[in-house]
Motif scaffolding. Structure first.
Motif: not given
Length: 73
Positions: A46-69
């Motif tokens: 579960v730990y090894l599976m969660s890391i890629p999801y956290i990274l993808v979510f962080g990248l998506g949030f960063f792109i979303y934040w930059k786009y709307f800002r």
């Protein structure tokens, strides 16, 4: 907004209660007494599976934040 928070809570509770062992690992580890190794392997998976999801979510949030800002300015 309320539905987003509610869905986030459901997703987090589903992750906490999920069992992430493959069929072969589960069959081998069920024969052991105490099940300590099985719980440890399951937590590791579960730990090894969660890391890629956290990274993808962080990248998506960063792109979303930059786009709307930049769109508001």
């Amino acid at each position: 907004m309320k539905t987003k928070i509610l869905s986030l809570v459901f997703i987090l509770t589903a992750v906490l209660t999920s069992s992430a062992q493959c069929a072969m690992c589960r069959a081998v580890l069920e024969n052991e007494d105490g099940q300590k190794a099985a719980k440890g392997i399951n937590d590791g998976i579960v730990y090894l599976m969660s890391i890629p999801y956290i990274l993808v979510f962080g990248l998506g949030f960063f792109i979303y934040w930059k786009y709307f800002r930049t769109k508001k300015q």
